[in-house]
Design an enzyme around this catalytic site. Structure first.
Site, short mmCIF file in Angstrom:
data_model
loop_
_atom_site.label_atom_id
_atom_site.label_comp_id
_atom_site.label_asym_id
_atom_site.label_seq_id
_atom_site.Cartn_x
_atom_site.Cartn_y
_atom_site.Cartn_z
N THR A 216 28.47 -83.00 55.84
CA THR A 216 29.31 -82.34 56.84
C THR A 216 28.45 -82.21 58.07
OG1 THR A 216 30.37 -81.02 55.12
CG2 THR A 216 30.49 -80.13 57.35
N GLY A 246 37.92 -78.24 51.68
CA GLY A 246 36.69 -77.45 51.60
C GLY A 246 36.67 -76.34 52.63
N ASP A 247 35.48 -75.90 52.95
CA ASP A 247 35.32 -74.78 53.89
C ASP A 247 35.41 -75.20 55.35
OD1 ASP A 247 32.94 -76.24 53.39
OD2 ASP A 247 31.75 -74.65 54.32
N GLY A 270 31.66 -76.25 49.64
CA GLY A 270 32.65 -75.51 50.41
C GLY A 270 33.33 -74.40 49.63
N1 GLY Z 1 31.23 -78.18 53.20
C1 GLY Z 1 32.09 -79.27 53.16
C2 GLY Z 1 33.01 -79.29 52.02
O1 GLY Z 1 32.81 -78.61 51.03
O2 GLY Z 1 33.99 -79.99 52.10
#
Ligand code: GLY
Length: 365
Positions: A216, A246-247, A270
Site C-alpha cells: 500500500t 481493507g483499511d 487492514g
Molecule cells: N492495508 C492495505 C490493506 O489491507 O488492504
C-alpha cells in the site's frame, strides 16, 4: 441559540483539543494541537513512497494545494507497472481481477472521498478525490465506483500486467494439490515455470499472513501555512476474496486528517487497522499531546491488544503480521512506527528525501 459560527469563534485560539472538549492528558508533553505558526513543509509516508513524498513537497513548495500534492505523489506509484502493490500492476484477487481501494482527506476544507473494489482505473486516488469534489458522498464501491469513474471520463483499462498475471497463475496452481491446476513440477509435459525470474517480494511489500504479499502507499503532507492532506491507495491483499475491502479506503482507518491536529495513515494488515480505527486513533493521540512517533506506537499497542485469534499470533503470542503507521502533526513534526523492527518510512523535508527507521514494538526473532 448558538450558531456554528458562534461556536467556532468561541473556541478559536483555545486549541483544537479544547474546541472538541478534549483536555491534553497530563504528562504527555506539549499539545501538538497548538499550531506554532509557519511550518517547514514535510511529506511523510510509507517506505515505497519516497518519490511520492518528494513530488508532494515539490508541489506545495510551488504553492500547490496539499491534496493535489499528495495525489500527484502517489500517482507515480499507481501508474508504475513494476509496483505490484498499488494501482496498475497490483496483484489481483482470487479470480485474477485487480480491485483497488483508496481514500483522500483534504484538511483545509474538511473533505473526504474514497473508492473501494474499483476495477479498471489505474489511479483510484484521483477517483476518490472526485467522489469528494463532485458528490455528496464519501465512499463509492465496486460497480458503482466504476460507473462513477466512467462518468467522470476515466478510461477503463486492463490493470493486470504480465508479471501480476503470472504471479496469480502460479499462486493458483500452488494453492492445493487436489485441484486441476498443475505446477511446473507436477507437469510431465515440459512446463518450465510460470515466470523466468524468481523474485518474489521486493522488500516494499508487507506480508499479511507470512504467505501473501500486501502493499500500500500512504502519503501525508503539511505546507508552510500548516494545512494538511493525506492519501492512501492500494491493490489490497493479494489473492483476496473478491470484494474484500481493507483499511485504505476507510476514513479513520487507513487514513485520517484533522487540519487542527495532524494526519496519519497506515500500511499492513487492514483488518487490524479497521478494528482499531488506526488513523483516527493516531490523530487523537496527537491531539492529546503525544508526538507522532509515540502516537503511532500507541495505536499499534491497540492492535496487539485486539489480536486474540490464534491463527494471527506467533509462538510468543505476538501478532504474526505487519502494520505500519506514518504521521505528521500540525507543527510539522513527523514519525513512523511498525509492529516489528526493520520497517522504514519515507520523509521529504528541507530539500532532503530519505528513508528513516520506524520505531517499533517488537524485535523479530
Ligand atoms: N492495508 C492495505 C490493506 O489491507 O488492504
Amino acid at each position: 441559540m448558538t450558531t456554528r459560527r458562534d461556536f467556532l469563534r468561541a473556541t478559536a485560539g483555545a486549541g483544537a483539543g479544547a474546541a472538541f472538549g478534549i483536555v491534553p492528558s497530563a504528562g504527555l508533553g506539549a499539545s501538538a494541537a497548538v499550531h506554532l505558526g509557519r511550518v517547514t513543509p514535510v511529506a511523510v509516508g510509507s517506505g515505497n513512497g519516497r518519490a511520492a513524498c518528494a513530488r508532494a513537497i515539490e508541489v506545495v513548495q510551488q504553492g500547490g494545494d496539499t491534496l493535489d500534492a499528495v495525489i500527484q505523489g502517489v500517482n507515480i506509484v499507481e501508474r508504475d507497472p513494476n509496483d505490484t502493490s498499488v494501482g496498475y500492476g497490483g496483484l489481483p484477487n482470487l479470480d485474477g481481477v485487480v480491485q483497488l481501494d483508496s481514500s483522500v482527506m483534504h484538511g483545509p476544507t474538511r473533505g473526504a472521498g474514497a473508492v473501494a473494489s474499483l476495477e479498471g482505473v489505474k489511479t483510484p486516488s484521483l477517483v476518490a478525490r472526485d467522489v469528494m469534489r463532485y458528490t455528496n458522498h464519501v465512499l463509492l464501491v465496486g460497480p458503482g465506483a466504476k460507473e462513477f469513474a466512467k462518468s467522470m471520463g476515466y478510461p477503463m483499462e486492463n490493470l493486470l500486467t504480465e508479471e501480476s498475471r503470472r504471479r496469480w497463475v502460479e499462486w493458483r496452481a500452488r494453492l492445493s494439490d487436489r485441484d486441476d491446476y498443475l505446477t511446473p513440477e507436477q507437469s510431465i509435459h515440459g512446463a518450465t515455470g510460470f515466470r523466468s525470474e524468481a523474485s518474489y517480494g521486493d522488500g516494499l511489500l508487507d506480508s499479511h499472513d507470512g504467505v501473501r504479499p500486501q502493499g500500500t502507499i500512504n502519503c501525508n503532507v503539511i505546507n508552510a501555512n500548516g494545512d494538511l492532506s493525506g492519501v492512501t491507495t492500494t491493490s489490497g491483499l493479494a489473492w483476496k476474496i473478491p470484494g474484500r475491502v481493507g483499511d485504505s479506503p476507510i476514513v479513520g482507518a487507513g487514513l485520517y486528517v484533522d487540519n487542527d491536529v495532524g494526519a496519519a495513515g497506515s500500511t499492513g494488515r487492514g483488518e487490524s487497522v479497521i478494528k482499531t480505527v488506526g488513523g483516527h486513533t493516531v490523530v487523537e493521540m496527537m491531539r492529546n499531546g503525544m508526538s507522532p512517533t509515540d502516537a503511532c506506537l500507541e495505536a499499534l499497542r491497540r492492535i496487539v491488544t485486539f489480536t486474540v485469534e490464534p491463527h494471527l499470533l506467533d509462538e510468543e503470542g505476538r501478532p504474526n503480521f505487519g502494520v505500519n503507521y506514518y504521521a505528521v502533526n500540525k507543527n510539522g513534526e513527523f514519525g513512523g512506527a511498525a509492529i516489528f523492527a526493520g520497517a522504514r518510512f519515507a520523509v521529504s523535508v528541507d530539500g532532503d528525501t530519505r528513508l528513516e527507521d520506524s520505531a517499533y514494538l517488537f524485535q523479530r526473532n
